[in-house]
Design an enzyme around this catalytic site. Structure first.
Site, PDB file in Angstrom:
ATOM      1  N   ASP A 285      -6.001  -3.062  -2.018  1.00  0.00           N
ATOM      2  CA  ASP A 285      -4.906  -2.911  -1.055  1.00  0.00           C
ATOM      3  C   ASP A 285      -4.409  -4.243  -0.494  1.00  0.00           C
ATOM      4  OD1 ASP A 285      -3.373  -2.220   1.267  1.00  0.00           O
ATOM      5  OD2 ASP A 285      -4.409  -0.305   1.342  1.00  0.00           O
TER       6      ASP A 285
ATOM      7  N   SER B 146       0.830  -1.201   0.000  1.00  0.00           N
ATOM      8  CA  SER B 146       0.000   0.000   0.000  1.00  0.00           C
ATOM      9  C   SER B 146       0.870   1.258   0.000  1.00  0.00           C
ATOM     10  CB  SER B 146      -0.951  -0.036   1.205  1.00  0.00           C
ATOM     11  OG  SER B 146      -1.984   0.922   1.067  1.00  0.00           O
TER      12      SER B 146
END
Length: 296
Positions: free
Chosen positions: A155, A41
């Site tokens: 993510d 991320s």
């Protein structure tokens, strides 16, 4: 002392991930050579920017954002797959970062994302650097998924916020994890005031004086209200708590030589206007962690 080589992994964590910049700077300033890097991320973004050699330009840009700048980068949408498209901010990032093949980077890089339809983790070690970062940073329900080869990626932090195993096979002297999902005890006080322009409206001095005089004769009754949790706050707290616990389990099974811990309470997920402060906090905690291990 011979220069020590480092395998570095950077966790997910939204704006807190800006602390990774400070960690990298401290390592370089103290003679460590980062010879492999991985991230998830926000950690994937910082790792990718560093591996490509664009970290100074990225830091200069993000440390000069204020609240209004951050808000202007959020392209809201009514889509059910995420209320932020993500196109605005990633267009800026692509302009700063450019793109290249991961396999052509001067430093080995990898990051992870999740195929949301089948729930499996995808590790990117080749192909477009920009596409891999975009996939790894697509916070579910907040940002629309990244589509690569007709697969929807979100993510990587929902499964593996600290992908230590991506760097374990590299023959380096030290394995370091920069973790911005650390416990409350790691919280350190704020040392930097917000930049000018952070407040949307400034109250004139005469209004403040008038309000002070009126309050002497008509004091306001303070009513204690229970703070309600918004949908966004609830979602962020849920994801942060989940990532915190998963990170603990991962590091128990994949121990590292140095675990740099920045508290998950250090700043909010979208408080990117605090970039300078968070970067400096990353520097401070990195220095303390390396000294604790007698590495500097």
């Amino acid at each position: 002392m011979d220069q020590k080589t480092v395998s570095l992994v950077l966790s997910s964590g939204g704006a807190r991930g800006l602390a990774h910049i400070g960690v990298i700077e401290v390592l370089e300033e103290n003679g460590f050579e980062i010879s492999s890097i991985a991230g998830c991320s926000m950690g994937a973004l910082i790792a990718g920017v560093y591996a490509k050699g664009n970290l100074p330009e990225f830091k200069e840009w993000i440390c000069n954002l204020d609240r209004i700048d951050v808000f202007s980068l959020m392209d809201f949408t009514l889509s059910t797959s995420g209320f932020i498209k993500g196109e605005k901010v990633f267009q800026v990032i692509q302009t700063l970062l450019g793109d290249c093949l991961i396999e052509d980077l001067p430093i080995p890089f990898s990051c992870n994302a999740v195929d949301i339809l089948n729930g499996s983790e995808m590790v990117f070690k080749s192909g477009s650097l920009f596409s891999a970062i975009r996939a790894s940073a697509a916070i579910p329900t907040v940002m629309q998924p990244a589509i690569i080869d007709n697969i929807s990626y979100v993510d990587g932090g929902i499964l593996n916020p600290m992908p230590v195993e991506l760097i374990k096979h590299f023959p380096t002297d030290i394995c370091i994890a920069s973790d911005v999902n650390g416990p409350l005890q790691c919280l350190i006080s704020h040392k930097f005031a917000e930049k000018e322009g952070s407040n949307l409206v400034t109250m004139p001095a005469w209004v403040k004086e008038y309000k002070a005089k009126v309050s002497r004769y008509l004091p306001e009754k303070k009513i204690q209200k229970t703070k309600s949790i918004s949908f966004l706050d609830l979602m962020n707290l849920t994801i942060d708590t989940m990532q915190d616990r998963i990170s603990d389990y991962i590091l128990e099974n994949h121990p590292v030589d140095v675990h740099i811990k920045i508290s998950r309470k250090q700043c909010g997920t979208f408080e990117f206007y605090r970039a300078k402060e968070i970067t400096e906090i990353g520097r401070e905690i990195a220095l303390d962690s390396l000294r604790e291990k007698n590495l500097i």
